[in-house]
Write a protein that holds these residues in place. Structure first.
Motif, PDB file in Angstrom:
ATOM      1  N   LEU A 407      55.110  70.020 -69.730  1.00 45.02           N
ATOM      2  CA  LEU A 407      54.652  68.858 -68.978  1.00 45.02           C
ATOM      3  C   LEU A 407      53.793  69.353 -67.825  1.00 45.02           C
ATOM      4  CD1 LEU A 407      54.851  65.742 -68.465  1.00 45.02           C
ATOM      5  CD2 LEU A 407      56.712  66.269 -66.875  1.00 45.02           C
ATOM      6  N   ARG A 408      52.554  68.856 -67.767  1.00 51.80           N
ATOM      7  CA  ARG A 408      51.663  69.202 -66.665  1.00 51.80           C
ATOM      8  C   ARG A 408      51.618  68.023 -65.697  1.00 51.80           C
ATOM      9  NH1 ARG A 408      48.046  71.268 -70.756  1.00 51.80           N
ATOM     10  NH2 ARG A 408      47.406  69.134 -71.201  1.00 51.80           N
ATOM     11  N   VAL A 409      51.749  68.298 -64.396  1.00 51.36           N
ATOM     12  CA  VAL A 409      51.849  67.239 -63.391  1.00 51.36           C
ATOM     13  C   VAL A 409      50.913  67.561 -62.231  1.00 51.36           C
ATOM     14  CG1 VAL A 409      53.385  65.874 -61.934  1.00 51.36           C
ATOM     15  CG2 VAL A 409      54.290  66.970 -64.003  1.00 51.36           C
ATOM     16  N   ALA A 410      50.059  66.604 -61.871  1.00 49.31           N
ATOM     17  CA  ALA A 410      49.177  66.738 -60.713  1.00 49.31           C
ATOM     18  C   ALA A 410      49.755  65.926 -59.561  1.00 49.31           C
ATOM     19  CB  ALA A 410      47.771  66.253 -61.052  1.00 49.31           C
ATOM     20  N   SER A 411      49.799  66.510 -58.372  1.00 52.06           N
ATOM     21  CA  SER A 411      50.400  65.828 -57.219  1.00 52.06           C
ATOM     22  C   SER A 411      49.701  66.249 -55.933  1.00 52.06           C
ATOM     23  CB  SER A 411      51.902  66.132 -57.126  1.00 52.06           C
ATOM     24  OG  SER A 411      52.125  67.532 -56.971  1.00 52.06           O
ATOM     25  N   THR A 412      49.875  65.411 -54.907  1.00 47.29           N
ATOM     26  CA  THR A 412      49.368  65.693 -53.566  1.00 47.29           C
ATOM     27  C   THR A 412      50.539  65.700 -52.611  1.00 47.29           C
ATOM     28  OG1 THR A 412      47.246  64.623 -54.049  1.00 47.29           O
ATOM     29  CG2 THR A 412      47.806  64.933 -51.734  1.00 47.29           C
ATOM     30  N   ASP A 413      50.551  66.656 -51.685  1.00 51.93           N
ATOM     31  CA  ASP A 413      51.733  66.798 -50.822  1.00 51.93           C
ATOM     32  C   ASP A 413      51.718  65.881 -49.609  1.00 51.93           C
ATOM     33  OD1 ASP A 413      49.864  67.975 -49.193  1.00 51.93           O
ATOM     34  OD2 ASP A 413      50.868  69.919 -49.044  1.00 51.93           O
ATOM     35  N   ALA A 414      50.803  64.915 -49.561  1.00 50.42           N
ATOM     36  CA  ALA A 414      50.787  63.909 -48.496  1.00 50.42           C
ATOM     37  C   ALA A 414      50.798  62.525 -49.138  1.00 50.42           C
ATOM     38  CB  ALA A 414      49.555  64.070 -47.609  1.00 50.42           C
ATOM     39  N   PRO A 415      51.421  61.533 -48.488  1.00 50.95           N
ATOM     40  CA  PRO A 415      51.476  60.186 -49.070  1.00 50.95           C
ATOM     41  C   PRO A 415      50.076  59.643 -49.329  1.00 50.95           C
ATOM     42  CG  PRO A 415      52.947  60.361 -47.180  1.00 50.95           C
ATOM     43  CD  PRO A 415      52.125  61.603 -47.185  1.00 50.95           C
ATOM     44  N   PRO A 416      49.856  58.975 -50.438  1.00 47.90           N
ATOM     45  CA  PRO A 416      48.521  58.472 -50.783  1.00 47.90           C
ATOM     46  C   PRO A 416      48.038  57.358 -49.873  1.00 47.90           C
ATOM     47  CG  PRO A 416      50.154  57.678 -52.353  1.00 47.90           C
ATOM     48  CD  PRO A 416      50.845  58.678 -51.493  1.00 47.90           C
ATOM     49  N   PHE A 417      48.957  56.749 -49.105  1.00 47.81           N
ATOM     50  CA  PHE A 417      48.584  55.611 -48.272  1.00 47.81           C
ATOM     51  C   PHE A 417      48.390  55.999 -46.810  1.00 47.81           C
ATOM     52  CE2 PHE A 417      52.904  55.688 -49.895  1.00 47.81           C
ATOM     53  CZ  PHE A 417      53.618  56.085 -48.769  1.00 47.81           C
ATOM     54  N   TRP A 418      48.417  57.301 -46.491  1.00 45.18           N
ATOM     55  CA  TRP A 418      48.165  57.749 -45.128  1.00 45.18           C
ATOM     56  C   TRP A 418      46.938  58.633 -45.096  1.00 45.18           C
ATOM     57  CZ3 TRP A 418      53.834  59.405 -43.774  1.00 45.18           C
ATOM     58  CH2 TRP A 418      54.559  58.268 -43.393  1.00 45.18           C
ATOM     59  N   ASP A 419      46.107  58.435 -44.085  1.00 48.84           N
ATOM     60  CA  ASP A 419      44.925  59.255 -43.893  1.00 48.84           C
ATOM     61  C   ASP A 419      45.320  60.508 -43.125  1.00 48.84           C
ATOM     62  OD1 ASP A 419      42.328  60.131 -43.858  1.00 48.84           O
ATOM     63  OD2 ASP A 419      41.784  58.984 -42.075  1.00 48.84           O
ATOM     64  N   THR A 420      45.163  61.662 -43.746  1.00 47.67           N
ATOM     65  CA  THR A 420      45.541  62.910 -43.105  1.00 47.67           C
ATOM     66  C   THR A 420      44.610  64.018 -43.559  1.00 47.67           C
ATOM     67  OG1 THR A 420      47.277  64.577 -42.856  1.00 47.67           O
ATOM     68  CG2 THR A 420      47.214  63.391 -44.931  1.00 47.67           C
ATOM     69  N   GLN A 421      44.376  64.970 -42.678  1.00 46.91           N
ATOM     70  CA  GLN A 421      43.585  66.137 -43.028  1.00 46.91           C
ATOM     71  C   GLN A 421      44.474  67.329 -43.360  1.00 46.91           C
ATOM     72  OE1 GLN A 421      40.297  66.974 -40.365  1.00 46.91           O
ATOM     73  NE2 GLN A 421      40.161  64.837 -39.728  1.00 46.91           N
ATOM     74  N   GLU A 422      45.789  67.124 -43.276  1.00 50.70           N
ATOM     75  CA  GLU A 422      46.747  68.192 -43.563  1.00 50.70           C
ATOM     76  C   GLU A 422      47.363  67.935 -44.932  1.00 50.70           C
ATOM     77  OE1 GLU A 422      47.015  70.750 -41.548  1.00 50.70           O
ATOM     78  OE2 GLU A 422      45.605  69.835 -40.145  1.00 50.70           O
ATOM     79  N   SER A 423      46.604  68.172 -45.972  1.00 54.98           N
ATOM     80  CA  SER A 423      47.120  67.924 -47.318  1.00 54.98           C
ATOM     81  C   SER A 423      46.462  68.885 -48.297  1.00 54.98           C
ATOM     82  CB  SER A 423      46.836  66.479 -47.745  1.00 54.98           C
ATOM     83  OG  SER A 423      45.438  66.253 -47.840  1.00 54.98           O
ATOM     84  N   GLU A 424      47.114  69.040 -49.422  1.00 56.16           N
ATOM     85  CA  GLU A 424      46.534  69.763 -50.541  1.00 56.16           C
ATOM     86  C   GLU A 424      47.129  69.211 -51.826  1.00 56.16           C
ATOM     87  OE1 GLU A 424      47.592  73.812 -51.327  1.00 56.16           O
ATOM     88  OE2 GLU A 424      49.504  73.656 -50.277  1.00 56.16           O
ATOM     89  N   SER A 425      46.424  69.436 -52.910  1.00 57.58           N
ATOM     90  CA  SER A 425      46.898  68.979 -54.214  1.00 57.58           C
ATOM     91  C   SER A 425      47.158  70.180 -55.109  1.00 57.58           C
ATOM     92  CB  SER A 425      45.879  68.033 -54.855  1.00 57.58           C
ATOM     93  OG  SER A 425      45.722  66.866 -54.067  1.00 57.58           O
TER      94      SER A 425
END
Length: 655
Positions: A407-425
């Motif tokens: 199973l391959r899963v793509a995710s982002t470590d910040a909530p999708p509904f918050w604007d942040t510059q501290e994130s990565e996928s």
């Protein structure tokens, strides 16, 4: 306010418990589900956690309002079919287009369905049935749905299953008179429609279930329907005035309510009716022994996977063919063998919104999405097999993909509904090992400071779009599940919100153009050459309007008819001409030709016969091909056009 603070503290404890004390990295938790042994076991578990978490305002996370997809309550309709033609049955992909789905052979519900002979469409709270075997379509029957809010449908032969919700006071409970349906909570309605007489489609049976319908999949006539429910009949109180005493008194009463609760409050209920509303069967939706819970408490919601054999129709043995997880379900994906449901731990998001960005980041650091796999190879109930987890949040069903036992899963470590510059996928690869979905490999660092806007897995490759100001399209090599790696990257303005494979080396993106600063400019289609995974290229681009397309967030709205190289997407443009004081909005669809690596604009399609092009209520939502005709469907009706010239042939009015 005290309740919100209490819930917020709980959220802090929940998330910080996922972070190791030494290195600051996430602890690997055992995400496997634990079986309940009996109803007493279920009741003991929920009471224990309920008494720990109940507040003066009730249980955390409770929501009694009406739920509808995309945040809008939409009454939709399904259409029944005409008599089978004496000739051979039409062939999907050759004689007609099917619903645009993620996985070949795994059908998905939608508001329009066809088998090449009959066309079903949901519009204006009615199921419309059309005969499409002749030179032009004919409306032959309709079925008003009245008290039903139907989201979508699936079809098997002369039987359709409508999926949606109904009012909170519909379910009678004569067997449990002391159990009151909680506060008008959502009730899923699964409605079997008999289409054997296309001129007179009728409701054959109706299955009502506590909870909110999430999604469904259909394989060879077997439907797997996923419903998320919340406890019913727990009539919690609230403080009867300001001050600490009022809060403590309300908390005491609410603890008594939890302590006095019975299993019927926590397990969803069902009622099966015939077409006339007479009860055929009713009871709890689950056998307690078929329910499970995560080792880490996952909330009070019950996620239920129902198995329905649509070749036989609805019956009363639904409890024997259902399996449940005491957790909230969010995202559903299915391969031909497996059903995956991604779940989130409950958080008081309203409370977190009141905090500074740095505080929110600290609380949500280490957040994981748990993924549960169910075996759906048989025709009986889905069988739970394993669970795992990945960092962060998933975008949608395309964030998951099963291939060659992984199973391959793509995710982002910040909530999708918050604007942040501290994130990565990242893309994580999981494999099943002794009841666990364990990580075999991961590639991170995608789109730092951005979040995922689109994902598409194709064989041994994955394509991930992230966006903040520019659109990096990442190519991920997944040929070695132990060492996934980014092999190429393309940075362009704007973004793609939906990616569709046209061939092994061509990828079409539907999304938005943008300025260099990331300001959205309007809907665009982009054609990517991915033949060289180290150097993806955009080889063609067309801008189709200042507005948006439903295909950006609902892939069912996208049509690609390969024999003609034809793409059709809905297009909604809101525009007011200030100088002329005139509404120049457009609500219809855009046709695009794909040929020799080039995109070219064709006609803009609209339903003028059903209203003006500036009336949003007549915007085209779906397009499909049957024979040599292109059909477009709106709330107003169905337009048939010549597939080659796109000239109008016939109009069916739904009003």
């Amino acid at each position: 306010m005290r309740a919100r603070l209490a819930l917020l503290v709980g959220a802090v404890l929940l998330f910080t418990s996922c972070v190791s004390e030494g290195g600051g990295g996430p602890v690997v938790l055992d995400a496997r589900l634990v079986s309940f042994t009996s109803c007493d076991d279920v009741l003991s578990y929920v009471k224990e956690h309920g008494l720990e978490r109940v507040t003066a305002w009730g249980l955390p996370g409770q929501y009694w309002g009406f739920f509808a997809r995309d945040g809008v309550a939409v009454a939709e309709d399904a259409m029944a079919g005409a008599e089978a033609a004496p000739a051979a049955a039409p062939v999907p992909g050759v004689d007609y287009s099917e619903t645009n789905i993620q996985t070949a052979g795994v059908d998905e519900p939608d508001i329009v369905k066809t088998d090449g002979q009959k066309l079903l469409a949901l519009a204006q709270g009615t199921l419309f049935v059309m005969d499409v075997t002749g030179s032009s379509p004919q409306l032959v029957g309709s079925l008003p749905l009245r008290d039903l809010w139907v989201r979508d449908l699936v079809m098997v032969g002369d039987r359709a299953l409508l999926l949606g919700e109904t009012g909170g006071d519909v379910i009678p409970r004569p067997l449990m008179p002391d159990v009151v349906n909680g506060g008008g909570g959502p009730i899923s309605a699964l409605v079997e429609v008999d289409l054997s007489d296309p001129a007179n489609p009728v409701i054959a049976r109706r299955l009502l279930v506590d909870g909110r319908y999430l999604s469904a999949r259909l394989i060879d006539g077997i439907a797997r329907v996923v419903v998320s429910s919340y406890p019913t009949g727990l009539e919690f109180t609230t403080p009867q005035g300001p001050g600490l005493r009022a809060e403590r008194e309300a908390l005491g009463r609410n603890r008594e309510i939890v302590e006095a609760s019975t299993i019927e409050n926590w397990v969803p209920y069902f009622v099966l009716e015939d077409g006339g509303g007479q009860t055929l069967a009713e009871g709890t939706l689950l056998d307690c022994g078929s329910a499970r819970h995560p080792e880490e408490f996952g909330g009070f919601g019950m996620l239920t996977v129902l198995t329905l054999d649509l070749t036989q129709g609805l019956d009363g043995s639904v409890a024997q063919r259902s399996v449940g997880v005491l957790s909230d379900g969010e995202t559903v994906y299915a391969s031909s063998d497996s059903l995956y449901v991604a779940t989130q731990r409950w958080v008081d998001w309203w409370g977190l919104e009141q905090l500074a960005a740095t505080e929110r980041a600290e609380i949500t650091e280490g957040h994981v999405t748990q993924i549960h796999r169910f075996d759906i190879t048989g025709t009986d109930r889905a069988e739970y097999r394993s669970s795992g987890e990945v960092p962060g949040w998933l975008l949608n069903q395309f964030s998951m993909d099963e291939y060659a036992g992984h199973l391959r899963v793509a995710s982002t470590d910040a909530p999708p509904f918050w604007d942040t510059q501290e994130s990565e996928s990242m893309v994580t690869v999981l494999a099943e090992r002794e009841g666990r979905l364990v990580q075999t490999g991961r590639v991170a660092g995608l789109g730092e400071g951005e979040r995922i806007f689109a994902v598409r897995f194709m064989g041994e490759r994955g394509y991930v779009v992230t966006f903040r100001q520019v659109d990096p399209l990442y190519v991920v090599d997944l040929s070695d599940p132990t060492a996934p790696a980014v092999t190429g990257e393309l940075k362009i303005r704007g973004y793609s919100a939906y990616l569709h494979p046209l061939a092994d080396d061509l990828l079409l993106g539907v999304g938005q153009d943008a300025t260099e600063q990331g300001a959205i400019k309007g809907t665009q289609l982009s054609l990517f050459d991915v033949s060289d995974p180290s150097s993806p290229r955009r080889i063609s681009q067309v801008q189709i309007g200042e507005g948006s397309s439903e295909a950006e967030w609902d892939h069912h709205a996208f049509l690609y008819w390969e024999p003609e190289g034809l793409v059709v997407v809905p297009l909604n443009v809101y525009r007011w001409n200030e100088d002329a004081q005139r509404d120049e909005s457009f609500f219809g669809a855009q046709a695009v030709r794909v040929r020799d690596g080039e995109l070219s604009l064709l006609e803009r399609l609209n339903h003028q016969d059903g209203g003006t092009t500036t009336d949003w209520g007549y915007g085209i939502r779906r397009s499909l091909v049957i024979g040599d005709l292109l059909y477009t469907v709106s709330e107003a009706g169905v337009e048939a056009a010549d597939l080659t010239t796109l000239e109008d042939v016939a109009w069916i009015d739904f009003r």
